[in-house]
Design a protein around this motif. Structure first.
Motif, PDB file in Angstrom:
ATOM      1  N   ASP A   6      36.580  43.152  43.807  1.00  0.00           N
ATOM      2  CA  ASP A   6      37.315  44.135  43.010  1.00  0.00           C
ATOM      3  C   ASP A   6      36.590  44.345  41.678  1.00  0.00           C
ATOM      4  O   ASP A   6      35.632  43.639  41.362  1.00  0.00           O
ATOM      5  N   ARG A   7      37.059  45.299  40.899  1.00  0.00           N
ATOM      6  CA  ARG A   7      36.410  45.651  39.633  1.00  0.00           C
ATOM      7  C   ARG A   7      36.297  44.465  38.685  1.00  0.00           C
ATOM      8  O   ARG A   7      35.273  44.279  38.029  1.00  0.00           O
ATOM      9  N   ALA A   8      37.391  43.680  38.636  1.00  0.00           N
ATOM     10  CA  ALA A   8      37.387  42.527  37.725  1.00  0.00           C
ATOM     11  C   ALA A   8      36.275  41.552  38.100  1.00  0.00           C
ATOM     12  O   ALA A   8      35.579  41.028  37.221  1.00  0.00           O
ATOM     13  N   GLU A  77      38.958  35.507  29.348  1.00  0.00           N
ATOM     14  CA  GLU A  77      40.305  35.915  29.768  1.00  0.00           C
ATOM     15  C   GLU A  77      40.321  36.328  31.243  1.00  0.00           C
ATOM     16  O   GLU A  77      41.237  35.979  31.996  1.00  0.00           O
ATOM     17  N   LEU A  78      39.284  37.054  31.648  1.00  0.00           N
ATOM     18  CA  LEU A  78      39.215  37.481  33.048  1.00  0.00           C
ATOM     19  C   LEU A  78      39.104  36.289  33.994  1.00  0.00           C
ATOM     20  O   LEU A  78      39.698  36.282  35.066  1.00  0.00           O
ATOM     21  N   ARG A  80      40.319  33.305  33.498  1.00  0.00           N
ATOM     22  CA  ARG A  80      41.646  32.662  33.563  1.00  0.00           C
ATOM     23  C   ARG A  80      42.603  33.485  34.422  1.00  0.00           C
ATOM     24  O   ARG A  80      43.304  32.952  35.273  1.00  0.00           O
ATOM     25  N   MET A  81      42.578  34.793  34.204  1.00  0.00           N
ATOM     26  CA  MET A  81      43.478  35.676  34.960  1.00  0.00           C
ATOM     27  C   MET A  81      43.175  35.597  36.454  1.00  0.00           C
ATOM     28  O   MET A  81      44.074  35.518  37.282  1.00  0.00           O
ATOM     29  N   LYS A  82      41.880  35.606  36.765  1.00  0.00           N
ATOM     30  CA  LYS A  82      41.426  35.561  38.162  1.00  0.00           C
ATOM     31  C   LYS A  82      41.909  34.261  38.816  1.00  0.00           C
ATOM     32  O   LYS A  82      42.398  34.258  39.934  1.00  0.00           O
ATOM     33  N   ARG A  83      41.779  33.176  38.059  1.00  0.00           N
ATOM     34  CA  ARG A  83      42.196  31.873  38.581  1.00  0.00           C
ATOM     35  C   ARG A  83      43.702  31.839  38.830  1.00  0.00           C
ATOM     36  O   ARG A  83      44.172  31.289  39.831  1.00  0.00           O
ATOM     37  N   PHE A  84      44.447  32.454  37.927  1.00  0.00           N
ATOM     38  CA  PHE A  84      45.904  32.483  38.087  1.00  0.00           C
ATOM     39  C   PHE A  84      46.298  33.291  39.317  1.00  0.00           C
ATOM     40  O   PHE A  84      47.130  32.859  40.115  1.00  0.00           O
ATOM     41  N   MET A  85      45.680  34.460  39.477  1.00  0.00           N
ATOM     42  CA  MET A  85      45.999  35.307  40.637  1.00  0.00           C
ATOM     43  C   MET A  85      45.537  34.622  41.927  1.00  0.00           C
ATOM     44  O   MET A  85      46.217  34.721  42.945  1.00  0.00           O
ATOM     45  N   GLU A  86      44.415  33.942  41.850  1.00  0.00           N
ATOM     46  CA  GLU A  86      43.914  33.244  43.044  1.00  0.00           C
ATOM     47  C   GLU A  86      44.848  32.109  43.459  1.00  0.00           C
ATOM     48  O   GLU A  86      44.922  31.777  44.635  1.00  0.00           O
ATOM     49  N   SER A  87      45.523  31.509  42.480  1.00  0.00           N
ATOM     50  CA  SER A  87      46.437  30.420  42.839  1.00  0.00           C
ATOM     51  C   SER A  87      47.593  30.956  43.671  1.00  0.00           C
ATOM     52  O   SER A  87      48.257  30.224  44.382  1.00  0.00           O
ATOM     53  N   LEU A  90      45.843  35.693  45.831  1.00  0.00           N
ATOM     54  CA  LEU A  90      45.497  37.120  45.690  1.00  0.00           C
ATOM     55  C   LEU A  90      44.086  37.305  45.145  1.00  0.00           C
ATOM     56  O   LEU A  90      43.613  36.519  44.364  1.00  0.00           O
TER      57      LEU A  90
END
Lengths: 90, 226
Positions: A6-8, A77-78, A80-87, A90
């Motif tokens: 994805d873009r992120a 930040e990205l 951390r966000m990615k890690r949170f969504m991956e948990s 997603l």
């Protein structure tokens, strides 16, 4: 096999490629490290430049890309966000 | 007459405070996911954000329902007049029916969608089938309370299964927290069901539900701290 990024994820790989080169990377280096086509890289770099995430340094006939303070902040930040969504798978 | 107070009297209002915490956690996750969506442009991230927003809104409906009912029940007890009792009873039944209906619809809709977005293969038929079950469990069930909590327990059981499998594959500690969080939420549904036997089970259910959402908050801070 890994699916489409994805873009992120693409932005993270671009910023990581710059960071790995001591924050002074050539576009071609980013292109190979981030595994992007030239056109795609160009569009991402222009967007990031517009948002003040990166700046272009022209040294002689060579162009180097440097991350700004905002760029470093966005990268962490990205991640951390990615890690949170991956948990959440997603 | 509907039975619309499942909480022991001493717990009136405390459950509302518990649920306010859960709402804050859900809205925080929704905001964070939406922020990530703005960068990723991935639909699944937007859906994830909307799902947690819906869970938060569902709790708001539950709070509004409970708040009105507790207020009426306490006033009825205080006034002790037959006429007032009938009047409040009627009003409370309407408020209960609408509020609890929206709570059920949003909760089951949100958790079904959460399960759907985690699935790689999404068959259109599965989506329709799930949508049919959501309608069935929210509109047409005679034993609304029981069917709602059984449905929630099944959905949470499937989510725990998925997250456990995901944790086994990735071995990430943050995913382990998610597994625990959903397992505790599943357990809370079991205790909500046991309210039929004893009202005090509602207190345990509410407490476990709060722990479940606080574990999600813990996961959020754990990831952000690292």
């Amino acid at each position: 096999m890994r699916g489409r990024r994805d873009r992120a994820e693409v932005i993270v790989s671009i910023l990581e490629a710059i960071q790995k080169e001591d924050n002074h990377a050539k576009p071609t280096h980013i292109m190979y490290k981030a595994n992007l086509s030239y056109d795609l890289l160009k569009s991402y770099l222009s967007e990031l430049k517009e948002k003040g995430i990166i700046v272009e340094d022209v040294e002689g006939n060579k162009t180097f890309i440097t991350m700004t303070k905002d760029g470093f902040q966005l990268l962490s930040e990205l991640r951390r966000m990615k890690r949170f969504m991956e948990s959440f798978g997603l | 007459m509907l039975q619309y107070v499942f909480s022991p009297k001493w717990f009136y209002g405390v459950d509302i405070i518990f649920e306010i915490f859960s709402i804050l956690v859900c809205f925080l996750i929704a905001y964070y996911a939406n922020k990530f969506f703005k960068v990723s442009h991935e639909r699944k991230h937007r859906y994830f954000s909307v799902i947690f927003l819906l869970i938060g809104v569902a709790f708001i409906f539950k709070i509004l329902t409970n708040f009105t009912i507790y207020y009426h029940v306490l006033r009825v007890i205080q006034i002790g007049s037959t006429l007032h009792f009938v009047n409040y009873q009627y009003k409370s039944e309407i408020i209960y029916s609408i509020g609890y209906f929206l709570f059920r619809l949003l909760m089951i809709g949100a958790f079904s969608s959460l399960y759907l977005i985690t699935q790689k293969e999404k068959s259109r038929n599965l989506v329709y089938l799930l949508f049919y079950f959501i309608l069935l469990t929210t509109f047409f069930s005679y034993y609304i309370f029981v069917v709602f909590h059984i449905t929630m327990a099944i959905l949470l059981f499937m989510l725990v299964g998925y997250y456990y499998h995901h944790y086994k594959q990735k071995g990430e500690s943050s995913t382990k927290v998610i597994v625990f969080s959903f397992a505790v939420l599943l357990l809370s549904q079991v205790f909500f069901l046991l309210t039929i036997i004893h009202l005090d089970m509602y207190v345990i259910g509410e407490f476990l539900q709060l722990v479940g959402y606080l574990l999600l908050l813990y996961d959020f801070f754990m990831v952000n701290k690292s």
